[in-house]
Design a protein around this motif. Structure first.
Motif, short mmCIF file in Angstrom:
data_model
loop_
_atom_site.label_atom_id
_atom_site.label_comp_id
_atom_site.label_asym_id
_atom_site.label_seq_id
_atom_site.Cartn_x
_atom_site.Cartn_y
_atom_site.Cartn_z
N GLU A 57 -8.64 2.55 0.68
CA GLU A 57 -9.03 3.26 1.91
C GLU A 57 -9.25 4.73 1.54
O GLU A 57 -8.35 5.40 1.04
CB GLU A 57 -7.93 3.14 2.96
CG GLU A 57 -7.77 1.77 3.55
CD GLU A 57 -8.75 1.52 4.69
OE1 GLU A 57 -9.61 2.41 4.94
OE2 GLU A 57 -8.67 0.45 5.30
N THR A 58 -10.46 5.21 1.78
CA THR A 58 -10.80 6.61 1.50
C THR A 58 -11.22 7.30 2.79
O THR A 58 -11.34 6.65 3.84
CB THR A 58 -11.93 6.70 0.45
OG1 THR A 58 -13.12 6.13 1.00
CG2 THR A 58 -11.54 5.97 -0.84
N ALA A 59 -11.46 8.62 2.64
CA ALA A 59 -11.90 9.39 3.82
C ALA A 59 -13.25 8.91 4.31
O ALA A 59 -13.55 8.99 5.52
CB ALA A 59 -11.94 10.88 3.49
N ASP A 60 -14.05 8.40 3.38
CA ASP A 60 -15.37 7.92 3.76
C ASP A 60 -15.37 6.43 4.10
O ASP A 60 -16.44 5.84 4.35
CB ASP A 60 -16.36 8.16 2.61
CG ASP A 60 -16.52 9.64 2.31
OD1 ASP A 60 -16.39 10.43 3.26
OD2 ASP A 60 -16.77 9.96 1.12
N GLY A 61 -14.21 5.81 4.09
CA GLY A 61 -14.12 4.37 4.37
C GLY A 61 -13.62 3.60 3.15
O GLY A 61 -13.02 4.16 2.23
N LEU A 62 -13.87 2.33 3.13
CA LEU A 62 -13.42 1.47 2.03
C LEU A 62 -14.28 1.69 0.80
O LEU A 62 -15.48 1.99 0.89
CB LEU A 62 -13.48 0.00 2.45
CG LEU A 62 -12.43 -0.47 3.45
CD1 LEU A 62 -12.73 -1.91 3.88
CD2 LEU A 62 -11.03 -0.38 2.86
N ALA A 80 -20.63 -8.57 -1.97
CA ALA A 80 -19.29 -8.56 -1.37
C ALA A 80 -19.37 -7.78 -0.05
O ALA A 80 -20.24 -6.93 0.14
CB ALA A 80 -18.27 -7.92 -2.32
N MET A 81 -18.43 -8.13 0.86
CA MET A 81 -18.35 -7.41 2.15
C MET A 81 -16.95 -7.55 2.71
O MET A 81 -16.18 -8.43 2.30
CB MET A 81 -19.38 -7.97 3.14
CG MET A 81 -19.11 -9.37 3.58
SD MET A 81 -20.34 -9.93 4.81
CE MET A 81 -19.81 -11.62 5.10
N VAL A 89 -19.35 -6.08 9.98
CA VAL A 89 -19.30 -5.71 8.56
C VAL A 89 -18.80 -4.28 8.47
O VAL A 89 -19.45 -3.34 8.94
CB VAL A 89 -20.68 -5.85 7.91
CG1 VAL A 89 -20.64 -5.39 6.46
CG2 VAL A 89 -21.18 -7.28 8.00
N ARG A 90 -17.62 -4.13 7.85
CA ARG A 90 -17.02 -2.81 7.72
C ARG A 90 -17.45 -2.17 6.40
O ARG A 90 -17.66 -0.94 6.36
CB ARG A 90 -15.50 -2.93 7.77
CG ARG A 90 -14.79 -1.60 7.66
CD ARG A 90 -13.30 -1.78 7.67
NE ARG A 90 -12.62 -0.52 7.46
CZ ARG A 90 -11.33 -0.36 7.23
NH1 ARG A 90 -10.56 -1.44 7.23
NH2 ARG A 90 -10.82 0.84 7.04
N TRP A 91 -17.60 -2.94 5.38
CA TRP A 91 -18.01 -2.42 4.06
C TRP A 91 -18.79 -3.54 3.34
O TRP A 91 -18.55 -4.74 3.54
CB TRP A 91 -16.77 -2.03 3.25
CG TRP A 91 -17.08 -1.71 1.79
CD1 TRP A 91 -17.41 -0.50 1.30
CD2 TRP A 91 -17.08 -2.63 0.68
NE1 TRP A 91 -17.63 -0.56 -0.06
CE2 TRP A 91 -17.41 -1.90 -0.47
CE3 TRP A 91 -16.84 -3.98 0.57
CZ2 TRP A 91 -17.52 -2.47 -1.73
CZ3 TRP A 91 -16.94 -4.53 -0.68
CH2 TRP A 91 -17.28 -3.81 -1.84
#
Length: 454
Positions: A57-62, A80-81, A89-91
């Motif tokens: 988990e980063t500041a910009d998301g996964l 991958a997702m 879809v989060r990432w």
């Protein structure tokens, strides 16, 4: 029975060897198939679970873990997702456009175990959402197999016993087949033994050895027919020789009688008496030759009965030598008899008449084939558990052709006239002994007769 048991043992060992060979071959085949399958499966650097656990988990998301580059993490995978709880879809990484949408609970349930748009996928539930990673299309087949716990437990308990039972059943079947085959082969072996002994055979022709048994039956019939033909021929030959011998003896006896009368007639001129003596001597040789011919024929075909008696060797050979010395031919020779103490007391189970003929032929051979006076030594001794009779002279010895013919394992073509010596050899063999012919040292001929003692 030893052959039968050995045959059964070989069959059983062969069966066990075949079973073990098949077992190890099956294991080796499974290992080879697994190795081939490992080569054919998509080669991936990292497992999907490792990649899912490495997500950050980063500041910009996964994002993928910082330990490797995205290309290194995704080596061997297509895309991958990560889906959130709502199915959005989060990432994603290299996600195809047709897959970039929100998924319902039903769609997630379908592709979680199977495929997503023909992509084989693996799903991992993580705190940040549902991690989904896909392999290239056509790179893997995925199917689910269902079973009850009882089936797995029963198979775990039954499979070893079933495998052992099948192995024992196979061994029992091999043993039964081996026993049946060995019985058939034992019958064939008994038939071969009967053929070797000159008997007729008639074997059953059923079973796997039926063809071989049938050939043995035909061979036995052919051998029986040939043996009967040979027996008839040998019998005819023996009867012919006996008939000719009988027919020749009568005029020969008259000739010898007339020659003896002329030899003793004082009024007959000396030259005529010498001729009469020569006629009588040659007639005696001819009579001996006829007797030898008749005797060798009977010995060769087993028509001469052996009238065996227990005889003490010392007195026997003293009497035989003395009897020969009374013959007129004794004037041309000097005979010395030497007997060891053991041979003097040795007991022989033999036919006296045949031993007399044997010794007479050897002595006559030394006298007849030496032009001058000859010294003959008759020696008896016990050596190697056998009674040995040696007749040696100081004459000119055996011609090389005679020795070659007598010592040859098979009859030679164009062999010299050795009927008298052949009779000696036959008499020795008929008594279970043997005759050896050699040159005497320093000169002369020597014959050694070995006979078994009683």
């Amino acid at each position: 029975m030893k052959t039968f048991a050995r045959l059964i043992r070989r069959y059983v060992l062969a069966a066990v060897g075949v079973v073990l060979l098949l077992l190890f071959s099956g294991v080796a085949l499974l290992g080879w198939l697994g190795w081939q399958e490992g080569r054919r499966l998509p080669q991936r650097e990292y497992a999907s679970s490792e990649i899912a656990d490495a997500m950050l988990e980063t500041a910009d998301g996964l994002a993928l873990g910082a330990a490797h580059t995205p290309q290194e993490w995704m080596d061997g995978y297509a895309w991958a997702m990560v889906l959130d709880d709502a199915g959005a879809v989060r990432w994603s990484y290299e996600l195809p456009k047709e897959l970039n949408h929100t998924y319902t609970a039903g769609e997630i349930a379908r592709f979680a175990r199977w495929y997503l748009a023909d992509y084989p996928v693996f799903c991992w539930e993580e705190p940040y959402g549902l991690f989904v990673i896909g392999l290239p299309r056509g790179s893997l087949w995925r199917y689910s197999v269902y079973s009850s716990p009882e089936l797995v437990l029963n198979m775990a308990g039954i499979l070893p016993a079933a495998a052992l039972g099948l192995l024992l059943l196979g061994l029992a079947l091999c043993l039964w087949l081996s026993w049946r085959g060995a019985k058939r082969l034992e019958t064939v072996a008994n038939g071969l033994d009967a053929l070797a002994q000159g008997q007729s055979v008639q074997l059953p022709t059923n079973g796997f050895a039926g063809e071989l048994a049938e050939k043995l039956n035909r061979t036995g019939a052919q051998l029986q027919a040939k043996n009967e033909m040979l027996a008839r021929r040998d019998n005819a030959r023996t009867q012919w020789i006996a008939g000719v011998s009988h027919d020749v003896r009568t005029p020969l006896a008259l000739i010898m009688g007339w020659a003896e009368q002329l030899e003793r007639d004082a009024e007959t001129p000396a030259a005529s008496r010498r001729k009469a003596t020569g006629i009588r001597t040659q007639c005696e040789k001819l009579r001996t030759l006829i007797d030898d011919l008749n005797l060798t024929s009977k010995l060769e075909y087993g028509a001469q009965p052996l009238r065996r008696k227990s005889l003490r060797a010392g007195p026997l050979f003293r009497a035989l030598v003395a009897q020969f010395c009374e013959n007129a031919q004794e004037k041309k020779c000097e005979i010395v008899l030497e007997q060891s103490e053991q041979s003097e007391q040795a007991m022989l189970c033999a036919d006296r008449a045949l031993l007399e003929r044997l010794l007479e032929n050897l002595l006559n051979n030394s006298i007849r084939h030496n032009p001058g006076r000859v010294s003959i030594t008759v020696r008896t001794e016990v050596a190697g558990g056998c009674f040995c009779l040696t007749v040696a002279d100081d004459g000119c010895g055996y011609p090389p052709a005679v020795l070659a013919a007598m010592n040859a394992p098979e009859p030679c073509e164009n062999a010299p006239h050795i009927l008298g010596l052949h009779v000696v050899e036959q008499i020795a063999i008929a008594h279970g002994g043997k005759a050896e012919f050699a040159q005497n040292i320093p000169q002369g001929a020597k014959t050694v007769i070995s006979l078994p003692m009683e």
